[in-house]
Each structure stands twice: as C-alpha cells, then as structure tokens.
Design a protein around this motif. Structure first.
Motif, PDB file in Angstrom:
ATOM      1  N   SER A  33       1.223  -0.782  -0.055  1.00 49.16           N
ATOM      2  CA  SER A  33       0.564   0.155   0.111  1.00 49.16           C
ATOM      3  C   SER A  33       0.644   0.923  -0.375  1.00 49.16           C
ATOM      4  N   GLY A  34       0.373   2.228  -0.544  1.00 50.19           N
ATOM      5  CA  GLY A  34       0.903   3.618  -0.398  1.00 50.19           C
ATOM      6  C   GLY A  34       1.241   3.999   1.361  1.00 50.19           C
ATOM      7  N   GLN A  35       2.904   4.010   1.109  1.00 52.74           N
ATOM      8  CA  GLN A  35       3.341   4.674   2.679  1.00 52.74           C
ATOM      9  C   GLN A  35       3.739   5.574   3.091  1.00 52.74           C
ATOM     10  N   LEU A  36       3.036   6.165   4.257  1.00 50.99           N
ATOM     11  CA  LEU A  36       3.634   7.615   4.209  1.00 50.99           C
ATOM     12  C   LEU A  36       4.696   7.400   5.534  1.00 50.99           C
ATOM     13  N   GLY A  37       5.053   9.115   5.628  1.00 49.18           N
ATOM     14  CA  GLY A  37       5.833   9.298   6.421  1.00 49.18           C
ATOM     15  C   GLY A  37       5.535   8.849   7.829  1.00 49.18           C
ATOM     16  N   GLN A  51      10.261  13.120   5.570  1.00 50.03           N
ATOM     17  CA  GLN A  51       9.101  11.391   5.192  1.00 50.03           C
ATOM     18  C   GLN A  51       9.444  10.788   4.588  1.00 50.03           C
ATOM     19  N   ALA A  52      10.160  11.002   3.112  1.00 52.83           N
ATOM     20  CA  ALA A  52      10.561   9.862   2.231  1.00 52.83           C
ATOM     21  C   ALA A  52      10.955   8.819   2.551  1.00 52.83           C
ATOM     22  N   GLU A  53      11.924   9.640   3.690  1.00 59.57           N
ATOM     23  CA  GLU A  53      13.336   8.216   4.518  1.00 59.57           C
ATOM     24  C   GLU A  53      12.348   7.575   4.844  1.00 59.57           C
ATOM     25  N   GLN A  54      11.128   7.998   5.994  1.00 58.24           N
ATOM     26  CA  GLN A  54      10.444   6.822   6.258  1.00 58.24           C
ATOM     27  C   GLN A  54       9.566   6.298   5.993  1.00 58.24           C
ATOM     28  N   CYS A  55       9.321   6.969   4.865  1.00 56.75           N
ATOM     29  CA  CYS A  55       8.175   5.940   4.129  1.00 56.75           C
ATOM     30  C   CYS A  55       8.933   4.580   3.199  1.00 56.75           C
ATOM     31  N   PHE A  56       9.592   5.075   3.290  1.00 53.99           N
ATOM     32  CA  PHE A  56      11.270   4.061   2.477  1.00 53.99           C
ATOM     33  C   PHE A  56      11.777   2.535   3.787  1.00 53.99           C
ATOM     34  N   ASN A  58       9.594   2.047   5.916  1.00 55.69           N
ATOM     35  CA  ASN A  58       8.069   1.275   6.569  1.00 55.69           C
ATOM     36  C   ASN A  58       8.351   0.104   5.299  1.00 55.69           C
ATOM     37  N   ILE A  59       9.067   0.567   3.981  1.00 53.15           N
ATOM     38  CA  ILE A  59       8.496  -0.227   2.700  1.00 53.15           C
ATOM     39  C   ILE A  59       9.602  -1.879   3.063  1.00 53.15           C
ATOM     40  N   ASP A  60      11.203  -1.326   3.511  1.00 57.65           N
ATOM     41  CA  ASP A  60      11.287  -1.748   4.051  1.00 57.65           C
ATOM     42  C   ASP A  60      11.531  -2.631   4.403  1.00 57.65           C
ATOM     43  N   ALA A  61      10.395  -2.559   5.791  1.00 61.89           N
ATOM     44  CA  ALA A  61       9.647  -3.750   6.530  1.00 61.89           C
ATOM     45  C   ALA A  61       8.608  -4.490   6.089  1.00 61.89           C
ATOM     46  N   ILE A  62       8.133  -3.871   5.357  1.00 64.35           N
ATOM     47  CA  ILE A  62       7.309  -4.621   4.445  1.00 64.35           C
ATOM     48  C   ILE A  62       8.072  -5.905   3.850  1.00 64.35           C
ATOM     49  N   LEU A  63       8.912  -5.780   2.901  1.00 56.18           N
ATOM     50  CA  LEU A  63       9.711  -6.369   2.201  1.00 56.18           C
ATOM     51  C   LEU A  63      10.363  -7.337   3.034  1.00 56.18           C
ATOM     52  N   LYS A 120       3.282  14.647   3.412  1.00 52.35           N
ATOM     53  CA  LYS A 120       4.106  15.499   2.213  1.00 52.35           C
ATOM     54  C   LYS A 120       3.994  14.560   0.858  1.00 52.35           C
ATOM     55  N   VAL A 121       4.761  12.992   1.333  1.00 50.77           N
ATOM     56  CA  VAL A 121       5.308  12.622  -0.108  1.00 50.77           C
ATOM     57  C   VAL A 121       4.731  10.618   0.503  1.00 50.77           C
ATOM     58  N   GLU A 122       4.220   9.999  -0.383  1.00 51.35           N
ATOM     59  CA  GLU A 122       3.774   8.646  -0.173  1.00 51.35           C
ATOM     60  C   GLU A 122       4.638   7.096  -1.245  1.00 51.35           C
ATOM     61  N   VAL A 123       4.431   6.546  -0.808  1.00 41.71           N
ATOM     62  CA  VAL A 123       5.266   5.784  -1.859  1.00 41.71           C
ATOM     63  C   VAL A 123       4.971   4.141  -1.606  1.00 41.71           C
TER      64      VAL A 123
END
Length: 131
Positions: A33-37, A51-56, A58-63, A120-123
């Motif tokens: 899903s889109g990850q927010l900061g 915020q972008a660093e936090q998005c990524f 979060n994605i690392d944790a999901i991966l 401000k960012v979603e990834v």
C-alpha cells in the motif's frame, strides 16, 4: 534475477531507474500500500526528506516481512504534494536504491494532497521474488 529494459531507441532515463523491467519467473509478488511518513509511534516528521526516508523505511519493513529485499523491487511509485519537492524525493529514492543492481521502473506524481495536511510524500512498491 530481473532485467532492465532501456531501449537505445528512446531517451535514456533521467534518474536512477529503468524504463521497464522484465522480472524473473515469479515465486511471489509483493505489492505494498502507499506508505506515508508515519513512524512506528504514529508521529509524522516535518519535511519531505524525513517523510520520504520514513516511507522507504516502512517499505523495507514490509519487504523484510515477506522475505524480500530492495533487489526484488520492480516498480516504485512516488507521490509528492509540491513540484519543488521532486529533487528531494528523488535524492532519497536514489539513496535507497544505491546498492540495487537493476534499478526498478519508477513514476513520480505531483498530487494536491493526502488524507492529512502534514503528509507530503507517499510511496508504494511492487516487488517480485524469483521462483
């Protein structure tokens, strides 16, 4: 694993991404899903970079939860709320992908906003773990 698709008949990518990706035969497809900061405690840092660093992160944790790595990512979709945030987001994305051999396909959209004003960012990413 994955193969970059960057035909010489079109302009080269102007960032750290591939125009397309041919994935290895899939053993598992992971779609986030889109990850927010949002940090684990629910706080949201100020500024696009944090915020972008936090998005990524979060994605690392999901991966990691799926047994996947950044090398399995075939697509990154990023969303920012202001055109001037484009270079900051790209710098964070490029740093996140720095050690990835085959850069994923990537799209960045400028949107009018998210569910809360401070976002401000979603990834979001798609990953393919080879069979």
């Amino acid at each position: 694993m994955h193969k970059a698709l960057t035909p010489s008949s079109i302009a080269a990518p102007f960032g750290a991404y591939s125009h397309g990706i041919a994935s290895a035969p899939a053993g598992q497809v992971i779609v986030t899903s889109g990850q927010l900061g949002l940090a684990p405690d629910g706080t949201c840092p100020e500024g696009v970079k944090a915020q972008a660093e936090q998005c990524f992160a979060n994605i690392d944790a999901i991966l990691q939860e799926a047994g996947a790595t950044r090398d399995t990512v075939v697509r990154v979709s990023g969303f920012v709320t202001a055109r001037e945030d484009f270079p900051t987001y790209m710098a964070v994305r490029d740093a996140w992908l720095a050690d990835v051999t085959v850069k994923p396909a990537s799209t960045l959209l400028i949107v009018t906003g998210f569910t809360r004003e401070e976002f401000k960012v979603e990834v979001e990413v798609t990953a393919v773990v080879p069979a």
